[in-house]
Scaffold this motif. Structure first.
Motif, PDB file in Angstrom:
ATOM      1  N   UNK A  61      62.360  -0.609  66.549  1.00  0.00           N
ATOM      2  CA  UNK A  61      61.169  -1.329  66.404  1.00  0.00           C
ATOM      3  C   UNK A  61      60.326  -0.738  65.146  1.00  0.00           C
ATOM      4  N   UNK A  62      60.264  -1.445  64.220  1.00  0.00           N
ATOM      5  CA  UNK A  62      59.461  -0.867  62.903  1.00  0.00           C
ATOM      6  C   UNK A  62      59.094  -2.084  62.156  1.00  0.00           C
ATOM      7  N   UNK A  63      57.860  -2.783  62.600  1.00  0.00           N
ATOM      8  CA  UNK A  63      57.385  -3.594  62.141  1.00  0.00           C
ATOM      9  C   UNK A  63      56.418  -3.472  60.888  1.00  0.00           C
ATOM     10  N   UNK A 113      44.684   2.083  72.090  1.00  0.00           N
ATOM     11  CA  UNK A 113      44.699   0.787  72.093  1.00  0.00           C
ATOM     12  C   UNK A 113      45.901   0.062  71.727  1.00  0.00           C
ATOM     13  N   UNK A 114      46.367  -1.005  72.086  1.00  0.00           N
ATOM     14  CA  UNK A 114      47.546  -1.681  71.782  1.00  0.00           C
ATOM     15  C   UNK A 114      47.530  -2.251  70.337  1.00  0.00           C
ATOM     16  N   UNK A 115      48.612  -2.147  69.466  1.00  0.00           N
ATOM     17  CA  UNK A 115      48.502  -2.685  68.231  1.00  0.00           C
ATOM     18  C   UNK A 115      48.244  -4.355  68.112  1.00  0.00           C
ATOM     19  N   UNK A 129      53.186  -1.806  61.042  1.00  0.00           N
ATOM     20  CA  UNK A 129      53.441  -0.164  61.349  1.00  0.00           C
ATOM     21  C   UNK A 129      53.680   0.508  59.918  1.00  0.00           C
ATOM     22  N   UNK A 130      54.287  -0.337  59.035  1.00  0.00           N
ATOM     23  CA  UNK A 130      54.668   0.508  57.511  1.00  0.00           C
ATOM     24  C   UNK A 130      53.439   0.252  57.009  1.00  0.00           C
ATOM     25  N   UNK A 131      52.600  -0.688  56.893  1.00  0.00           N
ATOM     26  CA  UNK A 131      51.567  -0.856  56.165  1.00  0.00           C
ATOM     27  C   UNK A 131      50.546   0.007  56.541  1.00  0.00           C
ATOM     28  N   UNK A 132      50.643   0.704  57.611  1.00  0.00           N
ATOM     29  CA  UNK A 132      49.631   1.728  58.212  1.00  0.00           C
ATOM     30  C   UNK A 132      49.669   2.930  57.691  1.00  0.00           C
ATOM     31  N   UNK A 133      50.978   3.107  56.909  1.00  0.00           N
ATOM     32  CA  UNK A 133      51.330   4.234  56.256  1.00  0.00           C
ATOM     33  C   UNK A 133      51.164   4.026  54.770  1.00  0.00           C
TER      34      UNK A 133
END
Length: 941
Positions: free
Chosen positions: A826-828, A729-731, A831-835
């Motif tokens: 590319x580090x949005x 799935x696309x982000x 993406x950081x909140x996902x970790x």
């Protein structure tokens, strides 16, 4: 214009691209002159039989010849015989045996009209043709633009066009120069005549617009206007024979027109060659869609590395002796009074560009090097470096493949070549240091090859590049590749096919012999179905008729390799079976290409196209429902498909309408899905995914599995290919879904909850899934940064249900990006909140992510030579993304090399990469790009 120029709009073309012969249309001759007086005919009886004196419409013929620098460029062209009734009208195109692209900017066309006379005044065997008149017109105007359309040329009676640089038969009279060198302006008192000339000039301008299609055509009215314009032109010619009443010069004083001697009287009494009259020849040049601007051949600049920058005066004064005094000869640096500057310091010397600089060695230095190396050859065998020289050599050995060695470094590497045989890194440096045109050096270098420590694959690939032409060295590199297993060889096969272009020409002269690399690839591929599968399709792409910028000799080379490969397959029963598989694959791809083009060209909405696709897949004529025996898939020969599942076929919502196809495999219950595209060049995506697969292998060798997803891509033609479909799935979809509460963490929790309350978990996600997500994000951040992948937005960042994060769509690489303010990585924020965030939240995996990034970066940095050599071999592959940056300094290799930061130590490189993570994570430019992209996609939908 070529395909590379499509994004721009051009309003002119270069003459060097105009591969057409020079053509000129001779239209008609207009003029008037008085008849010769009877007294002249009594003195010269031969004149009464001259054609132009017998009839005002006597037969003339015309010759046309190009000149430059007062020299003819080719033979002349001549009009055929034509009988005139009411006027001298040819309307004849003359073509010269020379192209526009080969002519210099000062080309002039010498046009001579020839009259017939029973007696040639020069006597002898000169024939019965004498010049009626001539005119010389430059092919380019003062702005170096090719002349087009109608031209009115002044004919100089009784003169043959000379074509000299300072011609005596110019196509129009030069403006006279008054006292002081200023141009004079003639003022005509006859107002009626002045108005008539102005009207004629206006009409001629309108007629040119009509000929260019800017004025609509009206045949019956146009003919009337053309006849009227011809009458006005004839009247203008008659008016030109009359003397002007009054003219004024730049000082305002009266002038009779002959004061300065620039223009001779039209009539000289008693001279049969000067009679009152004036003639003009109307010609026409071809017209083109754009103005043609002169473009000369440009020599390439010398290599920067070979140009020695002169030291500054301060440095020279400190390190070197003062320059010797030079007594200049007479005439050098002379001033206006003719005196000579003899102090040695006056005036600047003229600098002249020498095309040999950077390409040809200095003869004195070459002889010195040959003598020194020849004398030392016997002494170098036991020579060992001292500690200082050992440090110097170690620094040279650490250079990357793109670094050029200086003369000092080359000499030292050659001097200690016997000592360096134990260092596998040194062989490529020795190859750069040898003068291969010197037989003695070449023999010694080749003799040392068997003694050398076994080189790595990256050095072998460098030795197969365009800079190495010696067959023995290339054969040594191929012998190193023989030790690689088939799986490793498959990682470099794409580049090895390109390396075939760089084989020496003499290695391919005989039909019974072939280059060492080609023979090696054919033998290994014939023995392995997987290698043979990909070699076949890589060759098919190179032989595609639509392959851009593919040289004819390269096509012959690849055709021969393909033929030899098929011939090798025919030698064994297993090979014949594999050849049948390749033929069945070709039929399979042909059917898919035909279906894809029909779907794309058909009318109707997407739902109708999907129904049409399902019918075409189910149609027995297309032979897609059953494959008996099972067919090894071109995309992945390890997968054997047994038939298509028509009900699962789909058409993606995209400009090129890619097809989604699902196939049953030979493994019961398993299916394989792929995407087939036409109209899109997948070679660049194929290259990037191949590099990602190589990097994944390099990381795994260091026990670092970053859960990368190098999905398979195979270009089957220049504008067609297949892509493996990975369920994901696309982000952008994840963030807009209420099911996942608009977060990546919600998506991971939904698909990967802890198996039991006691199972290990991180932030409510199964530990294994969170590790997979963090590792894959770290891996792709490093890899996409090194490759300069651009056009990153939330639609081409995907996540699979097991937590694997990966990128798709690699249309922009090596730092290119269609959007401004594009990030280097590319580090949005999402993406950081996902970790777990980056602010030290409990359970956050951000610090773990950083450590994976640093480890991956340093690991790949140690293998930079291999990656750079792979890009170097692909620079001439005709891939658009590589060709765009290939003209700059270092080309595509330089773009990748600068991101490895090879000029600093490992600790400093890691610190720079850490700063990059912090900077790009909080960059607002990426957020703006994502918002704009989302708005654009919503508007399109």
């Amino acid at each position: 214009m070529t395909g590379m120029m499509d994004p721009f709009t051009y309003t002119f073309a270069n003459s060097s691209d105009l591969k057409l012969p020079v053509a000129v249309k001779v239209s008609r001759l207009e003029g008037y002159e008085k008849s010769l007086p009877y007294s002249t005919l009594l003195k010269r009886p031969d004149l009464r039989h001259r054609g132009s004196n017998l009839s005002p419409n006597s037969e003339l013929y015309i010759t046309l010849q190009p000149f430059a620098d007062s020299k003819p460029l080719t033979v002349h062209s001549q009009t055929p015989y034509k009988h005139f009734k009411n006027g001298r009208i040819w309307n004849q195109w003359l073509t010269l045996p020379v192209d526009y692209s080969t002519l210099p900017a000062n080309t002039q066309l010498a046009i001579t009209l020839w009259d017939l006379s029973p007696i040639n005044p020069k006597g002898g065997d000169q024939g019965h043709h004498i010049p009626f008149g001539g005119t010389t017109i430059p092919l380019y105007d003062d702005n170096a633009t090719l002349r087009t359309g109608r031209q009115k040329c002044r004919v100089w009676r009784h003169k043959a066009a000379d074509g000299y640089s300072d011609t005596t038969t110019p196509w129009r009279e030069r403006k006279r120069r008054g006292r002081g060198g200023r141009e004079e302006e003639t003022v005509v008192v006859d107002e009626k005549r002045s108005r008539r000339e102005a009207e004629l000039e206006r009409l001629v301008g309108l007629m040119k617009k009509h000929e260019m299609g800017e004025i609509p055509e009206n045949k019956w009215l146009d003919q009337m206007v053309f006849r009227q314009i011809e009458k006005l032109e004839r009247q203008s010619v008659k008016d030109s024979t009359r003397p002007k009443h009054v003219s004024t010069n730049g000082n305002g004083t009266a002038d009779d027109g002959h004061q300065n001697g620039d223009v001779a009287p039209l009539c000289a009494e008693g001279d049969p060659d000067h009679v009152d009259g004036s003639f003009f020849l109307y010609i026409e040049f071809p017209r083109f869609d754009h103005p043609i601007v002169f473009m000369d051949h440009e020599y390439p600049p010398p290599p920067v590395s070979t140009i020695q920058t002169p030291p500054s005066q301060t440095t020279a004064a400190v390190n070197f002796k003062p320059p010797p005094e030079v007594q200049l000869g007479p005439g050098i640096h002379s001033d206006a009074e003719g005196t000579t500057d003899t102090d040695g310091g006056g005036g600047d010397m003229m600098r002249i560009y020498d095309p040999e600089v950077g390409y040809a060695d200095n003869p004195a230095e070459t002889k010195h090097r040959r003598l020194i190396r020849g004398q030392r050859s016997a002494l170098d065998r036991d020579l060992k470096p001292n500690p200082k020289m050992r440090d110097f050599l170690n620094r040279v050995m650490s250079y990357g493949p793109t670094v050029e060695l200086s003369d000092k470094e080359k000499d030292e590497v050659w001097r200690f070549r016997h000592h360096l045989t134990r260092d596998k890194r040194a062989l490529t440096k020795l190859v750069k240091s040898v003068n291969w045109l010197e037989p003695a050096e070449s023999r010694q270098a080749i003799a040392s090859l068997p003694k050398w420590a076994e080189i790595d694959v990256d050095d072998a690939l460098e030795l197969l590049g365009p800079s190495v032409q010696n067959p023995a060295v290339r054969a040594y590199a191929v012998d190193r590749l023989r030790k690689a297993d088939d799986e490793e060889l498959l990682l470099y096969l794409l580049q090895l096919v390109q390396a075939l272009k760089f084989e020496p020409e003499h290695a391919k002269e005989d039909d019974d012999t072939d280059s060492s690399l080609a023979s090696f690839l054919i033998a290994r591929s014939a023995a392995n179905l997987k290698l043979g599968n990909f070699l076949h399709w890589y060759l098919m792409v190179e032989l595609d008729d639509e392959a851009p910028a593919q040289a004819e000799k390269n096509k012959r080379l690849f055709a021969r390799v393909s033929y030899d490969f098929m011939k090798e397959l025919e030698a064994t029963p297993e090979g014949r079976a594999r050849r049948k598989v390749l033929l069945r694959q070709a039929e399979f791809i042909t059917v898919l290409s035909k279906i894809s083009k029909e779907i794309r060209d058909s009318r109707g909405d997407r739902l109708r196209k999907i129904e049409q696709l399902k019918k075409m897949v189910a149609d027995p004529k297309n032979d897609l429902l059953t494959f008996d025996p099972p067919l090894p898939l071109p995309l992945d020969p390890d997968i054997k498909i047994t038939g298509a599942i028509s009900a699962e076929s789909n058409v993606f919502k995209s400009t090129l309408l890619p097809l989604y196809l699902s196939f049953k495999t030979s493994t019961p219950g398993e299916t394989y899905s792929l995407i087939f595209k036409t109209g899109d060049d997948l070679r660049q995506d194929q290259l990037v995914v191949q590099i990602i697969a190589l990097m994944d292998r390099l990381l795994r060798k260091e026990n670092l599995d970053l859960k990368l997803t190098p999905y398979r891509i195979l270009a089957t033609a220049t504008l067609a290919g297949t892509v493996q479909f990975i369920p994901s799935s696309p982000i952008s979809t994840i963030l807009s879904s209420p099911k996942y509460k608009g977060s990546i963490l919600g998506y991971l929790r939904s698909h990967n909850p802890p198996a039991t309350p006691d199972s290990p978990s991180v932030l409510g996600v199964a530990k294994e899934a969170m590790e997979t997500y963090v590792k894959s994000v770290a891996g792709y951040c490093v890899i996409t940064y090194l490759l300069g992948v651009g056009d990153r937005h939330l639609d081409n960042l995907l996540i699979a249900e097991d937590g694997r994060f990966f990128h798709i769509d690699f249309g922009y690489i090596l730092g290119r990006d269609p959007k401004p303010l594009a990030p280097l990585m590319k580090l949005s924020r999402e993406m950081v909140e996902g970790m777990g965030g980056s602010g030290g939240e409990e359970g956050s995996q951000f610090e773990v992510f950083r450590q994976y990034c640093f480890t991956a970066y340093t690991t790949l940095r140690r293998s930079s030579s291999l990656i750079l050599n792979l890009f170097a071999l692909m620079q001439d592959a005709g891939i658009p993304g590589l060709a765009v940056v290939g003209g700059g300094e270092g080309g595509s290799v330089g773009k990748v090399e600068e991101r490895f930061k090879l000029d600093v130590g490992e600790a400093e490189a890691v610190a720079l990469f850490g700063a990059l993570i912090e900077r790009e994570m909080g960059a607002w430019g990426a957020v703006v790009i994502d918002r704009l992209h989302g708005l654009t996609q919503g508007w399109r939908a």
